[in-house]
Design a protein around this motif. Sequence first.
Motif, PDB file in Angstrom:
ATOM      1  N   SER A   1       0.826  -1.213   0.000  1.00 55.69           N
ATOM      2  CA  SER A   1       0.000   0.000   0.000  1.00 55.69           C
ATOM      3  C   SER A   1       0.861   1.266   0.000  1.00 55.69           C
ATOM      4  CB  SER A   1      -0.958   0.004   1.190  1.00 55.69           C
ATOM      5  OG  SER A   1      -0.237  -0.061   2.408  1.00 55.69           O
ATOM      6  N   GLY A   2       2.029   1.235   0.635  1.00 58.13           N
ATOM      7  CA  GLY A   2       2.917   2.398   0.630  1.00 58.13           C
ATOM      8  C   GLY A   2       3.432   2.715  -0.772  1.00 58.13           C
ATOM      9  N   LEU A   3       3.768   1.679  -1.538  1.00 60.92           N
ATOM     10  CA  LEU A   3       4.207   1.881  -2.909  1.00 60.92           C
ATOM     11  C   LEU A   3       3.060   2.408  -3.766  1.00 60.92           C
ATOM     12  CD1 LEU A   3       6.230   1.695  -5.219  1.00 60.92           C
ATOM     13  CD2 LEU A   3       5.694  -0.753  -5.398  1.00 60.92           C
ATOM     14  N   HIS A   4       1.865   1.877  -3.564  1.00 65.40           N
ATOM     15  CA  HIS A   4       0.684   2.353  -4.280  1.00 65.40           C
ATOM     16  C   HIS A   4       0.499   3.853  -4.023  1.00 65.40           C
ATOM     17  CE1 HIS A   4      -3.850   1.541  -5.272  1.00 65.40           C
ATOM     18  NE2 HIS A   4      -3.360   2.539  -5.977  1.00 65.40           N
ATOM     19  N   ALA A   5       0.614   4.252  -2.763  1.00 60.20           N
ATOM     20  CA  ALA A   5       0.457   5.663  -2.404  1.00 60.20           C
ATOM     21  C   ALA A   5       1.541   6.526  -3.045  1.00 60.20           C
ATOM     22  CB  ALA A   5       0.485   5.826  -0.878  1.00 60.20           C
ATOM     23  N   ALA A   6       2.795   6.032  -3.031  1.00 60.30           N
ATOM     24  CA  ALA A   6       3.895   6.796  -3.630  1.00 60.30           C
ATOM     25  C   ALA A   6       3.698   6.957  -5.136  1.00 60.30           C
ATOM     26  CB  ALA A   6       5.233   6.101  -3.336  1.00 60.30           C
ATOM     27  N   LEU A   7       3.254   5.918  -5.803  1.00 60.35           N
ATOM     28  CA  LEU A   7       2.991   5.996  -7.238  1.00 60.35           C
ATOM     29  C   LEU A   7       1.860   6.980  -7.533  1.00 60.35           C
ATOM     30  CD1 LEU A   7       3.236   2.192  -8.115  1.00 60.35           C
ATOM     31  CD2 LEU A   7       4.858   3.980  -8.793  1.00 60.35           C
ATOM     32  N   ALA A   8       0.814   6.919  -6.741  1.00 63.53           N
ATOM     33  CA  ALA A   8      -0.315   7.841  -6.928  1.00 63.53           C
ATOM     34  C   ALA A   8       0.123   9.281  -6.701  1.00 63.53           C
ATOM     35  CB  ALA A   8      -1.461   7.463  -5.992  1.00 63.53           C
ATOM     36  N   ASP A   9       0.968   9.509  -5.706  1.00 63.84           N
ATOM     37  CA  ASP A   9       1.482  10.864  -5.447  1.00 63.84           C
ATOM     38  C   ASP A   9       2.306  11.375  -6.620  1.00 63.84           C
ATOM     39  OD1 ASP A   9       0.301  10.987  -2.949  1.00 63.84           O
ATOM     40  OD2 ASP A   9       2.146  10.506  -1.837  1.00 63.84           O
ATOM     41  N   GLU A  10       3.178  10.551  -7.150  1.00 68.95           N
ATOM     42  CA  GLU A  10       3.999  10.961  -8.302  1.00 68.95           C
ATOM     43  C   GLU A  10       3.135  11.256  -9.518  1.00 68.95           C
ATOM     44  OE1 GLU A  10       7.305  11.714  -8.693  1.00 68.95           O
ATOM     45  OE2 GLU A  10       7.242  11.623  -6.514  1.00 68.95           O
ATOM     46  N   ALA A  11       2.124  10.433  -9.744  1.00 67.31           N
ATOM     47  CA  ALA A  11       1.220  10.657 -10.876  1.00 67.31           C
ATOM     48  C   ALA A  11       0.502  11.996 -10.712  1.00 67.31           C
ATOM     49  CB  ALA A  11       0.210   9.518 -10.980  1.00 67.31           C
ATOM     50  N   ARG A  12       0.046  12.275  -9.493  1.00 71.92           N
ATOM     51  CA  ARG A  12      -0.638  13.546  -9.223  1.00 71.92           C
ATOM     52  C   ARG A  12       0.292  14.724  -9.465  1.00 71.92           C
ATOM     53  NH1 ARG A  12      -0.163  16.366  -5.098  1.00 71.92           N
ATOM     54  NH2 ARG A  12       0.534  14.699  -3.733  1.00 71.92           N
ATOM     55  N   ARG A  13       1.559  14.609  -9.005  1.00 69.21           N
ATOM     56  CA  ARG A  13       2.535  15.687  -9.205  1.00 69.21           C
ATOM     57  C   ARG A  13       2.790  15.942 -10.689  1.00 69.21           C
ATOM     58  NH1 ARG A  13       5.583  12.896  -5.236  1.00 69.21           N
ATOM     59  NH2 ARG A  13       5.116  13.780  -3.213  1.00 69.21           N
ATOM     60  N   GLU A  14       2.782  14.885 -11.483  1.00 74.42           N
ATOM     61  CA  GLU A  14       3.015  15.030 -12.920  1.00 74.42           C
ATOM     62  C   GLU A  14       1.750  15.395 -13.686  1.00 74.42           C
ATOM     63  OE1 GLU A  14       5.292  12.096 -14.927  1.00 74.42           O
ATOM     64  OE2 GLU A  14       6.845  12.038 -13.372  1.00 74.42           O
ATOM     65  N   GLY A  15       0.609  15.359 -12.996  1.00 72.46           N
ATOM     66  CA  GLY A  15      -0.642  15.722 -13.644  1.00 72.46           C
ATOM     67  C   GLY A  15      -1.160  14.680 -14.618  1.00 72.46           C
TER      68      GLY A  15
ATOM     69  N   HIS B   1      -1.461   5.963 -16.488  1.00 70.71           N
ATOM     70  CA  HIS B   1      -0.484   6.529 -17.416  1.00 70.71           C
ATOM     71  C   HIS B   1       0.911   6.552 -16.792  1.00 70.71           C
ATOM     72  CE1 HIS B   1       1.005   9.096 -20.679  1.00 70.71           C
ATOM     73  NE2 HIS B   1       1.681   9.715 -19.727  1.00 70.71           N
ATOM     74  N   PHE B   2       0.986   6.967 -15.542  1.00 68.59           N
ATOM     75  CA  PHE B   2       2.275   7.048 -14.855  1.00 68.59           C
ATOM     76  C   PHE B   2       2.939   5.670 -14.766  1.00 68.59           C
ATOM     77  CE2 PHE B   2       4.998   6.909 -11.122  1.00 68.59           C
ATOM     78  CZ  PHE B   2       5.847   7.967 -11.397  1.00 68.59           C
ATOM     79  N   VAL B   3       2.176   4.673 -14.328  1.00 67.58           N
ATOM     80  CA  VAL B   3       2.733   3.329 -14.167  1.00 67.58           C
ATOM     81  C   VAL B   3       3.109   2.742 -15.523  1.00 67.58           C
ATOM     82  CG1 VAL B   3       2.200   0.964 -13.439  1.00 67.58           C
ATOM     83  CG2 VAL B   3       1.605   2.892 -11.961  1.00 67.58           C
ATOM     84  N   SER B   4       2.289   2.963 -16.539  1.00 68.07           N
ATOM     85  CA  SER B   4       2.598   2.478 -17.883  1.00 68.07           C
ATOM     86  C   SER B   4       3.910   3.095 -18.391  1.00 68.07           C
ATOM     87  CB  SER B   4       1.453   2.801 -18.837  1.00 68.07           C
ATOM     88  OG  SER B   4       1.731   2.354 -20.125  1.00 68.07           O
ATOM     89  N   SER B   5       4.084   4.394 -18.168  1.00 63.87           N
ATOM     90  CA  SER B   5       5.324   5.068 -18.592  1.00 63.87           C
ATOM     91  C   SER B   5       6.531   4.542 -17.818  1.00 63.87           C
ATOM     92  CB  SER B   5       5.202   6.576 -18.389  1.00 63.87           C
ATOM     93  OG  SER B   5       4.226   7.111 -19.242  1.00 63.87           O
TER      94      SER B   5
END
Length: 128
Positions: A89-103, A108-112
């Motif tokens: 769940s911590g990794l899920h949250a970190a990925l979601a945060d990065e995706a939000r920061r990149e807009g 899309h973020f995980v695919s990239s």
Amino acid sequence: MKAEAYLDLPYHIRLQHRDDGDGAYWFATVEELPGCMSDGDTESDALTAIRDAMHGWISTALEDGRPIPEPRKDESLTFSGQFRVRLPSGLHAALADEARREGVSLNHFVSSALSAAVGWRRPPAPEP
């Protein structure tokens, strides 16, 4: 069968854009022929060079009496483009945060990120 006949078979060539610090180049391998690889300054150069490398690989195998692997069957039609993955769940949250920061969306973020991890992305085309 002669080496030239094998070159007409649908072997799977993997082409990657690389930069080892001395400059960017294209690196090509043949998935079914272990150790068969080459490179070039452009995609076209790398593809020409890998064809020469395939000829050498196959010729040597024929001379040595080694079997030549057949091209694998194309399995691309069996992939839907979707899969489910479980992660902490911590990794899920970190990925979601990065995706939000990149807009961008999490998908899309995980695919990239996965594309970059396997060298699947191509570099941007040079400006004219």
